[in-house]
Design a protein around this motif. Structure first.
Motif, PDB file in Angstrom:
ATOM      1  N   LEU A  16       0.830  -1.202   0.000  1.00  0.00           N
ATOM      2  CA  LEU A  16       0.000   0.000   0.000  1.00  0.00           C
ATOM      3  C   LEU A  16       0.866   1.255   0.000  1.00  0.00           C
ATOM      4  N   VAL A  58      -6.597  -4.588   4.144  1.00  0.00           N
ATOM      5  CA  VAL A  58      -5.613  -3.733   3.462  1.00  0.00           C
ATOM      6  C   VAL A  58      -5.691  -3.932   1.951  1.00  0.00           C
ATOM      7  N   THR A  60      -8.304  -4.682   0.304  1.00  0.00           N
ATOM      8  CA  THR A  60      -9.513  -3.975  -0.134  1.00  0.00           C
ATOM      9  C   THR A  60      -9.221  -2.499  -0.335  1.00  0.00           C
ATOM     10  N   ARG A  61      -8.449  -1.927   0.554  1.00  0.00           N
ATOM     11  CA  ARG A  61      -8.058  -0.515   0.391  1.00  0.00           C
ATOM     12  C   ARG A  61      -7.221  -0.330  -0.867  1.00  0.00           C
ATOM     13  N   TYR A  64      -9.538  -0.297  -3.927  1.00  0.00           N
ATOM     14  CA  TYR A  64     -10.332   0.911  -4.155  1.00  0.00           C
ATOM     15  C   TYR A  64      -9.481   2.148  -4.413  1.00  0.00           C
ATOM     16  N   LEU A  65      -8.304   2.210  -3.848  1.00  0.00           N
ATOM     17  CA  LEU A  65      -7.450   3.370  -4.090  1.00  0.00           C
ATOM     18  C   LEU A  65      -6.804   3.337  -5.473  1.00  0.00           C
ATOM     19  N   SER A 117     -14.823  -6.125   3.990  1.00  0.00           N
ATOM     20  CA  SER A 117     -14.155  -6.600   2.773  1.00  0.00           C
ATOM     21  C   SER A 117     -15.133  -7.327   1.864  1.00  0.00           C
ATOM     22  N   GLU A 177      -9.935  -0.101  11.068  1.00  0.00           N
ATOM     23  CA  GLU A 177      -9.576  -0.241   9.652  1.00  0.00           C
ATOM     24  C   GLU A 177     -10.787  -0.622   8.804  1.00  0.00           C
ATOM     25  N   ASN A 181     -12.653   1.787   5.855  1.00  0.00           N
ATOM     26  CA  ASN A 181     -12.944   1.353   4.487  1.00  0.00           C
ATOM     27  C   ASN A 181     -14.413   1.582   4.135  1.00  0.00           C
ATOM     28  N   GLU A 184     -15.159   5.340   3.721  1.00  0.00           N
ATOM     29  CA  GLU A 184     -14.555   5.975   2.543  1.00  0.00           C
ATOM     30  C   GLU A 184     -15.076   5.420   1.221  1.00  0.00           C
ATOM     31  N   PHE A 185     -15.342   4.109   1.170  1.00  0.00           N
ATOM     32  CA  PHE A 185     -15.566   3.486  -0.131  1.00  0.00           C
ATOM     33  C   PHE A 185     -16.988   2.984  -0.383  1.00  0.00           C
TER      34      PHE A 185
END
Length: 225
Positions: A16, A58, A60-61, A64-65, A117, A177, A181, A184-185
């Motif tokens: 990441l 993580v 998953t982040r 999406y990022l 997730s 965490e 997610n 934000e997503f």
């Protein structure tokens, strides 16, 4: 890094960070394409090797990022994330510890990491699909498969009754965490708002409890800390 040893949180967070910096992009993609899930998700115990949800939250982040940026996440890497590395999908949440015959409820941090997730992978596949799945597949529609309703009820329970791991400081980080997610997503305004409110509640309690050392609790579940 050796994936099975460091995959719980260290290796995915390094990936990441490198992608955020745009550093070693080719190497990160090759690494992600070459690995497989090192365990199952949920709590570990005698009959189940778990904790993979620490990794999934993580990944998953990362999805999406960077999933829409082919310069950072190559198409082959994106497919590997969706088809291999993100193992939770569908509309049925897992509330019990794996292989406990439903007798033992799993902990809050595992619920939030695993189900956030699952929710976000569903959301991605429903909107964009993959090489094997067409967009709009009803299996991945969180609004009709039951997962969004379950998550809303779960977050409402946290808002009304608080976190049941509030004294488990090492694990609260991982619950946060999953909440970050979702905040934000998630496309759902109801999910985002509830996740935001739970995060505000956690931070408010921490601020109030730490003011002038009013409440300096020891690590209740991790005595070595």
């Amino acid at each position: 890094l050796e994936w099975k040893k460091y995959g719980k949180s260290y290796s995915p967070n390094i990936c990441l960070a490198k992608l955020l910096l745009g550093k070693d992009v080719k190497e990160v993609n090759e690494y992600l394409q070459g690995i497989k899930p090192w365990s199952g998700s949920g709590s570990s115990w005698t009959f189940h090797k778990g904790d993979y949800d620490f990794t999934e939250v993580v990944l998953t982040r990362i999805l999406y990022l960077f999933g829409h940026n082919k310069n950072l996440i190559y198409p082959e890497t994106l497919e590997h994330l969706l088809e291999v590395l993100l193992i939770e999908e569908g509309g049925k949440p897992r509330e019990a510890v794996p292989r406990s015959l439903g007798w033992v409820r799993d902990t809050e941090n595992h619920h939030l990491m695993t189900e956030s997730s699952r929710y976000l992978k569903n959301q991605w596949l429903f909107k964009y699909g993959s090489s094997k799945i067409s967009p709009g597949n009803p299996k991945y529609d969180n609004t009709t498969n039951g997962l969004e309703k379950w998550l809303i009820n779960y977050l409402d329970d946290m808002l009304w009754n608080g976190e049941y791991e509030f004294n488990s400081i090492p694990y609260l980080l991982f619950a946060v965490e999953g909440l970050l997610n979702l905040e934000e997503f998630a496309d759902s305004a109801e999910i985002r708002l509830r996740a935001h409110k739970v995060l505000d509640s956690i931070n408010w309690k921490y601020a109030l409890g730490s003011l002038q050392f009013r409440r300096c609790a020891p690590f209740r579940r991790r005595f070595e800390n």
